[in-house]
Structures are given as C-alpha cells and as structure tokens.
Design an enzyme around this catalytic site. Structure first.
Site, PDB file in Angstrom:
ATOM      1  N   PRO A  18       0.849  -1.197   0.000  1.00 33.49           N
ATOM      2  CA  PRO A  18       0.000   0.000   0.000  1.00 33.49           C
ATOM      3  C   PRO A  18       0.880   1.240   0.000  1.00 33.49           C
ATOM      4  O   PRO A  18       1.811   1.341   0.801  1.00 33.49           O
ATOM      5  CB  PRO A  18      -0.784  -0.133   1.310  1.00 33.49           C
ATOM      6  N   CYS A 105       3.646   3.621   8.991  1.00 39.23           N
ATOM      7  CA  CYS A 105       3.871   4.874   8.263  1.00 39.23           C
ATOM      8  C   CYS A 105       4.821   5.776   9.046  1.00 39.23           C
ATOM      9  O   CYS A 105       4.564   6.104  10.207  1.00 39.23           O
ATOM     10  CB  CYS A 105       2.552   5.597   8.020  1.00 39.23           C
ATOM     11  N   LYS A 143       0.745  -4.182   8.975  1.00 42.52           N
ATOM     12  CA  LYS A 143       1.994  -3.790   8.320  1.00 42.52           C
ATOM     13  C   LYS A 143       2.724  -2.840   9.262  1.00 42.52           C
ATOM     14  O   LYS A 143       2.179  -1.823   9.682  1.00 42.52           O
ATOM     15  CB  LYS A 143       1.736  -3.103   6.983  1.00 42.52           C
ATOM     16  N   ASP A 210      13.407  -3.167  -0.051  1.00 41.06           N
ATOM     17  CA  ASP A 210      14.487  -3.366  -1.026  1.00 41.06           C
ATOM     18  C   ASP A 210      14.318  -4.627  -1.867  1.00 41.06           C
ATOM     19  O   ASP A 210      15.307  -5.186  -2.343  1.00 41.06           O
ATOM     20  CB  ASP A 210      15.854  -3.405  -0.332  1.00 41.06           C
ATOM     21  N   GLY A 232       7.201  -2.690  -2.918  1.00 44.11           N
ATOM     22  CA  GLY A 232       6.688  -1.325  -2.884  1.00 44.11           C
ATOM     23  C   GLY A 232       7.335  -0.464  -3.945  1.00 44.11           C
ATOM     24  O   GLY A 232       6.927  -0.447  -5.098  1.00 44.11           O
ATOM     25  N   ARG A 233       8.388   0.264  -3.551  1.00 39.47           N
ATOM     26  CA  ARG A 233       9.018   1.216  -4.470  1.00 39.47           C
ATOM     27  C   ARG A 233       9.586   0.556  -5.718  1.00 39.47           C
ATOM     28  O   ARG A 233       9.756   1.212  -6.749  1.00 39.47           O
ATOM     29  CB  ARG A 233      10.121   1.987  -3.737  1.00 39.47           C
TER      30      ARG A 233
END
EC number: 1.3.1.-
Length: 328
Positions: A18, A105, A143, A210, A232-233
C-alpha cells in the site's frame, strides 16, 4: 470470521505494498496488466474520516475497487479503537476480503501523533486496535516496522504483535527513524521467522524492503522460508516486477501502459475525485530509456488534461525511430 483468503494463497505469495496516492484502483489495474501480484491493498484510508458523516466523502474514492481485483484488502490507519471497530464492520459490507492495519507509516505528521509507526510506542493501543478491527469478521493483518528508534526494538514489538492472533504480518525491515535511508535489514529475517514460529505459527509472515522483483522475492523465500513477499518502491522502477517469467520489455510496452493509465484515470475520475496533476508522479515510470524521453517527460509534466497528454504521446510515437528494449 468470514473465509480467510490468506490460507488459500500460494507460497510464497506476492503483494503490492500500500502506498499513499499511488495504489489506487487506476494504478492497481495498470500493474495487473503488466504482471499481477497475488494480493492487492488499497492506499491509506483514515478511520476518523471514514467514521465521520462528512469526512467519509473525502476517503470513499480510496476504497474503490473492482471484483476482478480480489482478494482485495483495505489498508486503514488511525488510533481510536472504536473507529476501527466501526470501519471494519462497514468494510466487510463493502465486499473487502481482509483489513490491513497501518502501524508503519513514518511520516512525521502521522507518527508523531501516535498513529502509523507511532503505534510502536503505544503497544497497548495497538493491541486494542487489532482486537477491535476483528469485529467486522474479516481476517486482520498488520503492516509495521522493526521499531521506532532502534533496530533492537523489534523483539518486544513483534512479539507483542504476534500475540494478537493476526492473519498476516508484513514487516518493513527498517525502523521509523531509518525511513528508507539505509538498506533493509534482511539479516533479521531468520530471527523474526523464528520468533513467529515460537509465538504464532499460524500467523503468516511477509517481508518488505528493497525487494525489486519476483525473482529476488523467490530467492529470499527459499532461503528463509517466509510466506509472503511485498514489493513497494520497486514497482516504480519495474512495473513488470511481479512477472512470473521475466522477459525483455520495450519502450512501446511502457508507453502503452501509460496510455492505459490515462484511460483508467478517465474511467474512474468520478469515483476518485482526483485532480489531473496527481498523475504527474507516474510519468517517469513509463517514459524512459529512449531518445527524447527527458523532453517528453518535461512536456507531460506541463500538461493540464488527459487529452493534452494523449496528443503528446501520439506526436512522440509518430516520430519514434524504433521500439527499443528497456533495462528495468
């Protein structure tokens, strides 16, 4: 509890992480077209807004999904257990298959208010939130991060989370303090899995941090025996990250994904109520590796409408010398 979809997933399973202002229904469908993960999470939905008679209108677009996206998990955040309880009941009625709680977050205006990763410093509240969210009858997952300040916080914090009887724990292998400034601590995966096996063997363990693609995720899963992998990224560098059989991709494929993104933005703009400028963060994903890419990105960043962006793409593609292979 309603049917626990987590138990039916392949091992290892793959999740698109997310991400705020990223993983909406539009981008999720683009990723599906490129290479679909096993599970989708929504972007972040604030429980306080969701429970407010007027605030609900500001967040409803974040929860838009289509049936072909299942299993669809709602990713929510806040710090009031009673709001999580109410939200969970409504999310079940909306057709979600699971609820994921944001306890990771790192953004200052979230964490410093005791929400997101700030809940790492409020373990009792975190436990209350988890239990309250079970009211909807959907499987509840979390998470989070290794800790707030220091890496060695992970033992007490994750032990506490495992004791809450959740369906899945997705652990971002960094602390809140580290943000994404250091390498993810893959060296802790084995110890975290051992803790899970000891405290909560029925809770699935997903790693995040990563991991650029499915190939790397499979290698980590084989080495450590974890259940799931979250990317994610990495999806910004490679929209085909979840590809089961990796192959070379071309500039035209990326531009076709951009066209799809534009079309889907048109399709769902009434549901999402987002301004066109929110698209600009995505252009760099699709426009790269070809002659003139930098100039095209610059021009796209100055467009004000879908029609303008499409016209630029048409003009650019008409002048393309060749369809070149892209390094992802």
């Amino acid at each position: 509890m309603k049917e626990n979809f987590w138990s039916e997933l392949p091992r290892p399973f793959f999740i698109l992480a997310p991400m705020e202002d990223v993983t909406d229904i539009v981008f999720r469908h683009v990723v599906s077209e490129a290479a679909r993960p096993d599970v989708f999470f929504t972007e972040f939905t604030n429980t306080e807004s969701f429970c407010h008679p007027e605030g609900i209108h500001s967040v409803r677009g974040r929860l838009t999904f289509s049936e072909d996206e299942h299993p669809m998990v709602a990713h929510i955040w806040g710090d009031k257990p009673e709001q999580f309880r109410e939200t969970s009941i409504q999310l079940a009625k909306m057709g979600f298959k699971g609820i994921d709680l944001n306890m990771g977050c790192p953004v200052a205006n979230v964490a410093k208010k005791g929400k997101g990763s700030g809940l790492i410093l409020r373990p009792d509240v975190a436990a209350e939130i988890i239990q309250a969210t079970k009211a909807g009858g959907l499987p509840v997952s979390v998470k989070t991060r290794l800790g707030y300040y220091e890496i060695d916080e992970w033992k007490d914090w994750l032990k506490h989370v495992f004791e809450q009887d959740i369906a899945n724990l997705s652990i971002h292998l960094r602390t809140r303090k580290e943000m994404s400034k250091v390498d993810a601590h893959w060296e802790l995966i084995e110890a975290i899995k051992n803790l899970r096996d000891e405290i909560a063997p029925n809770t699935l363990l997903t790693i995040n941090g990563d991991i650029p693609d499915r190939k790397t995720g499979l290698e980590l899963a084989e080495k450590y025996g974890i259940d799931g992998v979250m990317i994610g990224r990495g999806i910004f560098h490679n929209p085909f990250a979840f590809e089961k059989e990796p192959r070379e991709h071309t500039s035209k494929e990326l531009l076709d994904l951009l066209r799809l993104h534009l079309s889907l933005f048109n399709k769902y703009e009434k549901d999402e109520i987002r301004q066109f400028k929110s698209l600009r963060r995505f252009f760099k994903i699709y426009v790269r590796g070809i002659r003139g890419a930098s100039e095209l990105r610059h021009q796209l960043m100055n467009t004000q409408s879908i029609a303008e962006a499409r016209a630029l793409l048409d003009e650019f593609e008409a002048q393309m010398d060749e369809d070149v292979k892209i390094e992802l």
